[in-house]
Structures are given as structure tokens and as C-alpha cells.
Design a protein around this motif. Structure first.
Motif, PDB file in Angstrom:
ATOM      1  N   ASP A 152       0.801  -1.209   0.110  1.00  0.00           N
ATOM      2  CA  ASP A 152      -0.290   0.035  -0.228  1.00  0.00           C
ATOM      3  C   ASP A 152       0.939   1.258   0.373  1.00  0.00           C
ATOM      4  O   ASP A 152       0.545   2.711  -1.097  1.00  0.00           O
ATOM      5  N   GLU A 153       1.908   1.368   0.337  1.00  0.00           N
ATOM      6  CA  GLU A 153       2.647   2.629   0.638  1.00  0.00           C
ATOM      7  C   GLU A 153       3.707   2.946  -0.536  1.00  0.00           C
ATOM      8  O   GLU A 153       3.479   3.550  -1.257  1.00  0.00           O
ATOM      9  N   VAL A 154       3.916   1.448  -0.922  1.00  0.00           N
ATOM     10  CA  VAL A 154       4.528   1.651  -2.528  1.00  0.00           C
ATOM     11  C   VAL A 154       3.669   2.013  -3.301  1.00  0.00           C
ATOM     12  O   VAL A 154       4.014   3.241  -4.328  1.00  0.00           O
ATOM     13  N   LYS A 155       2.530   1.678  -3.470  1.00  0.00           N
ATOM     14  CA  LYS A 155       1.225   2.732  -4.546  1.00  0.00           C
ATOM     15  C   LYS A 155       1.344   3.624  -4.212  1.00  0.00           C
ATOM     16  O   LYS A 155       0.742   4.900  -5.505  1.00  0.00           O
ATOM     17  N   LEU A 156       0.636   3.983  -2.658  1.00  0.00           N
ATOM     18  CA  LEU A 156       0.417   6.198  -2.417  1.00  0.00           C
ATOM     19  C   LEU A 156       2.246   6.770  -3.009  1.00  0.00           C
ATOM     20  O   LEU A 156       2.025   7.796  -3.289  1.00  0.00           O
ATOM     21  N   ILE A 157       3.649   6.658  -2.800  1.00  0.00           N
ATOM     22  CA  ILE A 157       4.314   6.541  -3.295  1.00  0.00           C
ATOM     23  C   ILE A 157       4.380   6.584  -4.948  1.00  0.00           C
ATOM     24  O   ILE A 157       4.821   8.013  -4.900  1.00  0.00           O
ATOM     25  N   LEU A 158       4.363   5.499  -5.302  1.00  0.00           N
ATOM     26  CA  LEU A 158       4.302   6.020  -6.987  1.00  0.00           C
ATOM     27  C   LEU A 158       3.213   6.722  -7.452  1.00  0.00           C
ATOM     28  O   LEU A 158       3.429   7.787  -8.672  1.00  0.00           O
ATOM     29  N   LEU A 189       8.256   6.330 -13.013  1.00  0.00           N
ATOM     30  CA  LEU A 189       8.815   4.813 -13.630  1.00  0.00           C
ATOM     31  C   LEU A 189      10.422   4.749 -13.239  1.00  0.00           C
ATOM     32  O   LEU A 189      10.531   3.768 -12.952  1.00  0.00           O
ATOM     33  N   LEU A 190      11.537   5.394 -12.270  1.00  0.00           N
ATOM     34  CA  LEU A 190      12.695   5.398 -11.984  1.00  0.00           C
ATOM     35  C   LEU A 190      12.332   4.587 -10.906  1.00  0.00           C
ATOM     36  O   LEU A 190      13.231   3.794  -9.947  1.00  0.00           O
ATOM     37  N   LEU A 191      11.264   5.049 -10.110  1.00  0.00           N
ATOM     38  CA  LEU A 191      11.680   4.120  -8.299  1.00  0.00           C
ATOM     39  C   LEU A 191       9.655   3.206  -9.057  1.00  0.00           C
ATOM     40  O   LEU A 191      10.342   2.395  -8.220  1.00  0.00           O
ATOM     41  N   ASP A 192       9.643   3.338  -9.984  1.00  0.00           N
ATOM     42  CA  ASP A 192       9.017   1.235 -10.313  1.00  0.00           C
ATOM     43  C   ASP A 192      10.321   0.978 -10.835  1.00  0.00           C
ATOM     44  O   ASP A 192      10.297  -0.093 -10.155  1.00  0.00           O
ATOM     45  N   LEU A 193      11.635   1.243 -11.788  1.00  0.00           N
ATOM     46  CA  LEU A 193      12.100   0.761 -11.918  1.00  0.00           C
ATOM     47  C   LEU A 193      13.272  -0.116 -10.338  1.00  0.00           C
ATOM     48  O   LEU A 193      13.442  -1.102 -10.258  1.00  0.00           O
ATOM     49  N   MET A 194      12.972   0.999  -9.338  1.00  0.00           N
ATOM     50  CA  MET A 194      14.186   0.332  -7.995  1.00  0.00           C
ATOM     51  C   MET A 194      13.368  -0.793  -7.626  1.00  0.00           C
ATOM     52  O   MET A 194      13.860  -1.305  -6.879  1.00  0.00           O
ATOM     53  N   ASN A 195      11.442  -0.162  -7.163  1.00  0.00           N
ATOM     54  CA  ASN A 195      11.029  -0.940  -6.625  1.00  0.00           C
ATOM     55  C   ASN A 195      11.067  -2.535  -7.566  1.00  0.00           C
ATOM     56  O   ASN A 195      11.356  -3.171  -6.113  1.00  0.00           O
ATOM     57  N   GLU A 196      10.844  -3.301  -8.512  1.00  0.00           N
ATOM     58  CA  GLU A 196      10.567  -4.358  -9.020  1.00  0.00           C
ATOM     59  C   GLU A 196      12.136  -4.885  -9.866  1.00  0.00           C
ATOM     60  O   GLU A 196      12.056  -6.028  -9.282  1.00  0.00           O
ATOM     61  N   SER A 244      19.858   3.596  -6.584  1.00  0.00           N
ATOM     62  CA  SER A 244      19.074   4.907  -6.755  1.00  0.00           C
ATOM     63  C   SER A 244      20.228   5.288  -8.243  1.00  0.00           C
ATOM     64  O   SER A 244      19.499   5.895  -9.518  1.00  0.00           O
ATOM     65  N   GLY A 245      21.570   5.465  -7.657  1.00  0.00           N
ATOM     66  CA  GLY A 245      22.340   5.364  -8.639  1.00  0.00           C
ATOM     67  C   GLY A 245      21.889   4.785 -10.595  1.00  0.00           C
ATOM     68  O   GLY A 245      22.758   5.690 -10.986  1.00  0.00           O
ATOM     69  N   ASP A 246      22.289   3.185  -9.575  1.00  0.00           N
ATOM     70  CA  ASP A 246      22.491   2.781 -10.786  1.00  0.00           C
ATOM     71  C   ASP A 246      21.448   3.133 -11.767  1.00  0.00           C
ATOM     72  O   ASP A 246      20.843   2.467 -13.068  1.00  0.00           O
ATOM     73  N   PRO A 295      14.797   6.438  -1.281  1.00  0.00           N
ATOM     74  CA  PRO A 295      15.033   5.176  -2.332  1.00  0.00           C
ATOM     75  C   PRO A 295      15.849   3.769  -1.785  1.00  0.00           C
ATOM     76  O   PRO A 295      15.548   3.222  -2.224  1.00  0.00           O
ATOM     77  N   HIS A 296      16.561   3.627  -0.803  1.00  0.00           N
ATOM     78  CA  HIS A 296      16.849   2.444  -0.135  1.00  0.00           C
ATOM     79  C   HIS A 296      15.597   1.792  -0.100  1.00  0.00           C
ATOM     80  O   HIS A 296      15.956   0.365   0.121  1.00  0.00           O
ATOM     81  N   ARG A 297      14.898   1.817   0.944  1.00  0.00           N
ATOM     82  CA  ARG A 297      13.906   1.525   1.212  1.00  0.00           C
ATOM     83  C   ARG A 297      13.488   0.613   0.201  1.00  0.00           C
ATOM     84  O   ARG A 297      12.573  -0.721   0.388  1.00  0.00           O
ATOM     85  N   LEU A 298      13.139   1.570  -1.341  1.00  0.00           N
ATOM     86  CA  LEU A 298      12.495  -0.078  -2.641  1.00  0.00           C
ATOM     87  C   LEU A 298      13.477  -0.713  -2.306  1.00  0.00           C
ATOM     88  O   LEU A 298      12.921  -2.355  -2.574  1.00  0.00           O
ATOM     89  N   ARG A 299      14.719  -0.664  -2.245  1.00  0.00           N
ATOM     90  CA  ARG A 299      15.535  -1.696  -2.997  1.00  0.00           C
ATOM     91  C   ARG A 299      15.493  -2.954  -1.356  1.00  0.00           C
ATOM     92  O   ARG A 299      15.421  -4.222  -1.442  1.00  0.00           O
TER      93      ARG A 299
END
Length: 251
Positions: A101-107, A129-136, A141-143, A234-238
């Protein structure tokens, strides 16, 4: 073979030793051989900014201790001060991954990004999409900022992307990493409004990746405040990718 020290570690050490120097001068200690265990112990308590987190104090002190060990081994000081000082007791808070749910709110918050006509604020759907890329994929973030869709190769079911991670041990041979993208995500990135002509997510030269990483962090902090997600970074998406993968049976 002597291990190299990265710029970040060098800068942290320089800052920590600068704090020690400033504190020592206040105590009328001008020369390195005037340092003693009592002064270092007092420095632990009074030499850091009052609002500095304990974890940051522990990191700073570890740099000072490393320097004191080198200073003793080279004869710059005559006492093994590092062996006489107790390490700083810091409690590291265990961070939790985002919930779905938090991921959806962030996106969704990224899609509604406002605040300027430059960089990520000018292209909110691309930033999403950048955040989606990190999440999936679990990319840092740098990569993710340096992601180049043209280097993707179609495998049996997914798209494989091989790259050189920014974060690597300096003394070891550089290793390539690979991640996999779904057809949906690969196509969405290919067809989005790229931030630059060369790369979808980099609006400055690659050498300025750290600058862009800071921008991603600041944007996520702002989104978190607006949508009610604490510690939005960002790192919490990882972390979330890692936990999700383990739950789904990935080794």
C-alpha cells in the motif's frame, strides 16, 4: 597490496579528524603527541554536534580510531590510544520495507509531482518509472539513474540488463550485475518522455550521478510527507524488493 580509500571514506575521515583537531585546540593541545586517552574520551561526549545521531557519532569515532592506530604504528604518537578508548555504543534502528500500500501511495505521489519545470519535477510520470524500476529490480538509485534501455537483452520471459554497479569494493576486480525487467516495465520506460536524449532518467552528465541521487532522495522525502509515508527514501525500495523476493521463494 595497500587497499585504496574511496572518496566518501576519505571525506568522512577528514571531517572526523577536523572535529578532533578543533576540540583538541580548545583544550590547548596543539601537537599530536599531546593527545591522551582522557581527551579522546571527553571528545566522544562533547566533540560532536548535539543533534548528531548516535549512529553518525559511532561512524565518526571509528574514523578517529583508525587514524590513531595508524598514528601509533608510525610513531606519530607514543601511546596506543585506540586500544584504551571504548567504542561508541550506538543502537541501529532496523528499517522495515515498504508495504504494498505504501509503494502504491509513493508511486501515485510521484505521478502528481509538482514544483518546477526542471529535471524530475518537469516529468513526473518518468520519475514514477524511475521509482518503479528500483522497486521491481532492487537497483540502487545511482544505478537506476544510469539505466540504459539499449543494453537490455530479451531472455525467454524477461528482459536482462547487465551493468557495472556504482558501489563496489575498490580493492577488488569490478564485477558486473544483472537485473530482470518485465515486458510492461521495459516498454513503459522505452516509450516514456526521456529526461535527456541519451538516457531516460539522467538529466545531467553521468559524473554528476551523486547530485541526481540527492535529488531523488529529496523528491521522495517530499512525496512521503504529502502522502503520509514515514522515512520515504530510495534505499527502502531496494529493501522492499529484497523482502518481496524472499517471500516469493527467491534464494
Amino acid at each position: 597490496k595497500q587497499a585504496k580509500v574511496g572518496k566518501k571514506a576519505h571525506d568522512q575521515t577528514k571531517l572526523a579528524l577536523g572535529r578532533l583537531k578543533t576540540y583538541a585546540l580548545k583544550k590547548n593541545k596543539v601537537f599530536i603527541r599531546e593527545l591522551n586517552a582522557d581527551l579522546i574520551e571527553d571528545f566522544k561526549t562533547y566533540g560532536f554536534p548535539k543533534k548528531m545521531a548516535d549512529t553518525s557519532k559511532a561512524t565518526n569515532l571509528s574514523k578517529v580510531m583508525a587514524f590513531l592506530r595508524t598514528a601509533y604504528s608510525r610513531g606519530w604518537i607514543l601511546e596506543a590510544l585506540a586500544e584504551k578508548i571504548e567504542t561508541f555504543a550506538a543502537v541501529y534502528e532496523q528499517k522495515q520495507p515498504f508495504t504494498e500500500d505504501e509503494v502504491k501511495l509513493i508511486l501515485d505521489g510521484a505521478s502528481n509531482l509538482k514544483g518546477g519545470t526542471h529535471a524530475y519535477a518537469s516529468k513526473p510520470e518518468t520519475f514514477r518509472l524511475l521509482l518503479d524500476l528500483m522497486n521491481e529490480t532492487g537497483m540502487r538509485s545511482g544505478d537506476a539513474i544510469r539505466y540504459d534501455p539499449r543494453k537490455c537483452i530479451k531472455s525467454k520471459l524477461l528482459w536482462k540488463y547487465t551493468f557495472q554497479p556504482q558501489k563496489q569494493r575498490l580493492e577488488n576486480k569490478k564485477k558486473a550485475a544483472k537485473i530482470f525487467l518485465t515486458e510492461r516495465l521495459k516498454t513503459a520506460i522505452d516509450e516514456c518522455d526521456w529526461i535527456s536524449r541519451e538516457l531516460p532518467f539522467a538529466y545531467r552528465p553521468i559524473k554528476d550521478t551523486t547530485y541526481m541521487q540527492n535529488e531523488v532522495y529529496e523528491r521522495m522525502q517530499s512525496i512521503g510527507t504529502k502522502v503520509g509515508v514515514d522515512d520515504c527514501r530510495p534505499h527502502r525500495l531496494r529493501d522492499s524488493f529484497a523482502v518481496r523476493s524472499l517471500v516469493n521463494g527467491m534464494p
